[in-house]
Design an enzyme around this catalytic site. Structure first.
Site, mmCIF file in Angstrom:
data_model
loop_
_atom_site.group_PDB
_atom_site.id
_atom_site.type_symbol
_atom_site.label_atom_id
_atom_site.label_comp_id
_atom_site.label_asym_id
_atom_site.label_seq_id
_atom_site.Cartn_x
_atom_site.Cartn_y
_atom_site.Cartn_z
ATOM 1 N NE ARG A 22 -4.573 3.099 -0.192
ATOM 2 C CZ ARG A 22 -5.677 2.576 0.292
ATOM 3 N NH1 ARG A 22 -6.834 3.155 0.053
ATOM 4 N NH2 ARG A 22 -5.646 1.482 1.024
ATOM 5 C CG ASP A 60 -2.023 1.002 1.183
ATOM 6 O OD1 ASP A 60 -1.932 1.925 0.357
ATOM 7 O OD2 ASP A 60 -2.983 0.858 1.955
HETATM 8 N N1 LIG Z 1 -3.089 -2.428 -6.144
HETATM 9 C C1 LIG Z 1 -4.379 -2.739 -6.094
HETATM 10 N N2 LIG Z 1 -5.237 -1.795 -5.699
HETATM 11 C C2 LIG Z 1 -6.538 -2.111 -5.642
HETATM 12 C C3 LIG Z 1 -7.034 -3.364 -6.002
HETATM 13 N N3 LIG Z 1 -8.367 -3.346 -5.852
HETATM 14 C C4 LIG Z 1 -8.698 -2.110 -5.423
HETATM 15 N N4 LIG Z 1 -7.596 -1.356 -5.285
HETATM 16 C C5 LIG Z 1 -7.454 0.021 -4.805
HETATM 17 O O1 LIG Z 1 -7.588 -0.005 -3.414
HETATM 18 C C6 LIG Z 1 -7.969 1.283 -2.976
HETATM 19 C C7 LIG Z 1 -9.042 1.110 -1.916
HETATM 20 O O2 LIG Z 1 -8.417 0.530 -0.830
HETATM 21 P P1 LIG Z 1 -9.042 -0.552 0.104
HETATM 22 O O3 LIG Z 1 -7.906 -1.315 0.706
HETATM 23 O O4 LIG Z 1 -10.103 -1.319 -0.638
HETATM 24 O O5 LIG Z 1 -9.813 0.207 1.200
HETATM 25 P P2 LIG Z 1 -9.279 1.324 2.171
HETATM 26 O O6 LIG Z 1 -9.671 2.628 1.572
HETATM 27 O O7 LIG Z 1 -7.835 1.147 2.457
HETATM 28 O O8 LIG Z 1 -10.016 0.976 3.508
HETATM 29 P P3 LIG Z 1 -11.482 1.327 3.940
HETATM 30 O O9 LIG Z 1 -11.423 2.744 4.425
HETATM 31 O O10 LIG Z 1 -11.822 0.376 5.014
HETATM 32 O O11 LIG Z 1 -12.335 1.177 2.712
HETATM 33 C C8 LIG Z 1 -8.368 2.060 -4.194
HETATM 34 O O12 LIG Z 1 -7.304 2.964 -4.529
HETATM 35 C C9 LIG Z 1 -8.470 1.000 -5.276
HETATM 36 O O13 LIG Z 1 -8.152 1.499 -6.561
HETATM 37 C C10 LIG Z 1 -6.094 -4.352 -6.428
HETATM 38 O O14 LIG Z 1 -6.429 -5.476 -6.743
HETATM 39 N N5 LIG Z 1 -4.786 -3.985 -6.455
#
Ligand SMILES: Nc1nc2c(ncn2[C@@H]2O[C@H](COP(=O)(O)OP(=O)(O)OP(=O)(O)O)[C@@H](O)[C@H]2O)c(=O)[nH]1
Length: 354
Positions: free
Chosen positions: A270, A268
């Site tokens: 981010r 991650d």
């Molecule tokens: N690298 C990658 N990113 C993904 C995938 N599926 C979704 N995403 C990305 O994951 C991000 C969302 O993150 P999540 O981990 O689903 O949720 P979160 O925002 O961290 O957590 P919550 O606040 O609980 O929803 C978005 O930027 C999506 O584009 C995947 O298979 N691979």
């Protein structure tokens, strides 16, 4: 292009031991029968066949990858380095500044919301805040700009109330003493959402992003007050192209974490410092955050925003009558990995436990 050194490993099977939280930008590639070491921004010294690779990066940081080649059981284990050489934006010393460039009313079937478009001094992406409720105002938007006239203020959305045809003043004639500061009101419900083209636009059910966005908007709108911050960090920050590569890897058997690492990204990438600055700009220092992600909560609190309550986001498929048909299985796998490998605060339904 970097110099490449290839070690052949027999037989074909290759497995990697993958880091969970390391934010390393490794340049080590594992491809089918070969282990390829690419030399790009570092120098590589291999000390032994079953040994370590020392990398010295251009920024002076070094890492050690330990590699164990097992010819007997066909496995290659790459242990994550102890010193991550990369830094996230939030670790840099450049003070982050966000500014609301423009705001506009968006009417929807269920009521009005105000879309705020932000620019910042870190990236050139258009991060957004969807604001519900008249009292939540952007400081940077409301601040007068040198030389501007009333029409400039109207065009960038720095008006109060609702615009009417022919209006020439940015004020709606509000005669009250002062508007109540948003911080004097109960902490609003906030969703900090990361962009997901696949889940939100083409409605992929590999993830629950589309559902989460819709649900967050609905919950906030029903309270009449709150914010959805929409961050342009597609694919957990790796961008759409690599996210699509990660999808192909997932079809080959990787999970979301190992696919990212295979592509030399951390699980991650981010950060939430732009989101915390936007919240500060909206004068919101206490919030109720819609999330299951502890990393998000920690980063937001480190950014000076108090999360007075975490409001869980339970996937609708997991609420009742959990069904394990084929499509739901892909989503289940995605959610299960979030719980098991990314510390997400969700109870996995019994039906999904091995
Ligand atoms: N690298 C990658 N990113 C993904 C995938 N599926 C979704 N995403 C990305 O994951 C991000 C969302 O993150 P999540 O981990 O689903 O949720 P979160 O925002 O961290 O957590 P919550 O606040 O609980 O929803 C978005 O930027 C999506 O584009 C995947 O298979 N691979």
């Amino acid at each position: 292009m970097g110099h490449q050194k290839t070690i052949f490993v027999q037989p074909a099977e290759v497995t990697t031991t993958l880091p969970l939280t390391s934010n390393v930008q490794s340049t080590t590639k594992v491809i089918s029968k070969q282990l390829t070491l690419s030399k790009t921004n570092h120098t590589t010294k291999r000390s032994a066949t079953n040994g370590s690779i020392k990398k010295t990066f251009t920024n002076g940081l070094t890492t050690n990858h330990h590699i164990r080649l097992s010819h007997r059981n066909s496995e290659v284990h790459i242990t994550p380095p102890t010193t991550p050489p990369t830094t996230r934006y939030s670790d840099t010393k450049i003070p982050l500044i966000v500014e609301c460039q423009v705001r506009a009313r968006i009417p929807t079937a269920t009521g009005d919301m105000f879309l705020h478009l932000y620019k910042n001094n870190r990236d050139n992406k258009e991060h957004l805040a969807v604001v519900f409720g008249e009292d939540i105002r952007s400081t940077s938007l409301d601040t007068s700009r040198p030389g501007e006239v009333e029409m400039d203020r109207i065009l960038r959305g720095a008006y109060t109330g609702k615009l009417k045809p022919g209006q020439t003043s940015s004020s709606d004639g509000f005669k009250g003493t002062t508007m109540i500061s948003s911080d004097k009101l109960p902490p609003p419900l906030v969703r900090i959402h990361s962009e997901c083209f696949t889940g939100e636009i083409v409605q992929s059910v590999r993830c629950d992003c589309g559902e989460q966005l819709k649900e967050a908007m609905k919950l906030i709108q029903s309270e009449g007050r709150g914010v959805v911050i929409y961050l342009r960090q597609e694919g957990r920050g790796i961008g759409l192209a690599d996210k699509l590569r990660a999808y192909n890897l997932q079809d080959l058997g990787h999970d979301t974490v190992s696919a990212n690492v295979f592509l030399h990204h951390p699980p991650d990438l981010r950060t939430y410092d732009i989101a915390t600055q936007i919240l500060a700009d909206l004068r919101l220092s206490n919030i109720r955050l819609l999330t299951n992600n502890p990393d998000k909560i920690e980063q937001v609190e480190n950014g000076g925003i108090k999360v007075v309550e975490r409001v869980p986001m339970v996937p609708s498929a997991w609420k009742v009558n959990h069904d394990s048909n084929h499509i739901i299985n892909e989503l289940d796998q995605y959610l299960k990995v979030k719980v098991e490998r990314m510390r997400h605060l969700l109870n996995v339904p019994e039906t999904l436990l091995n």
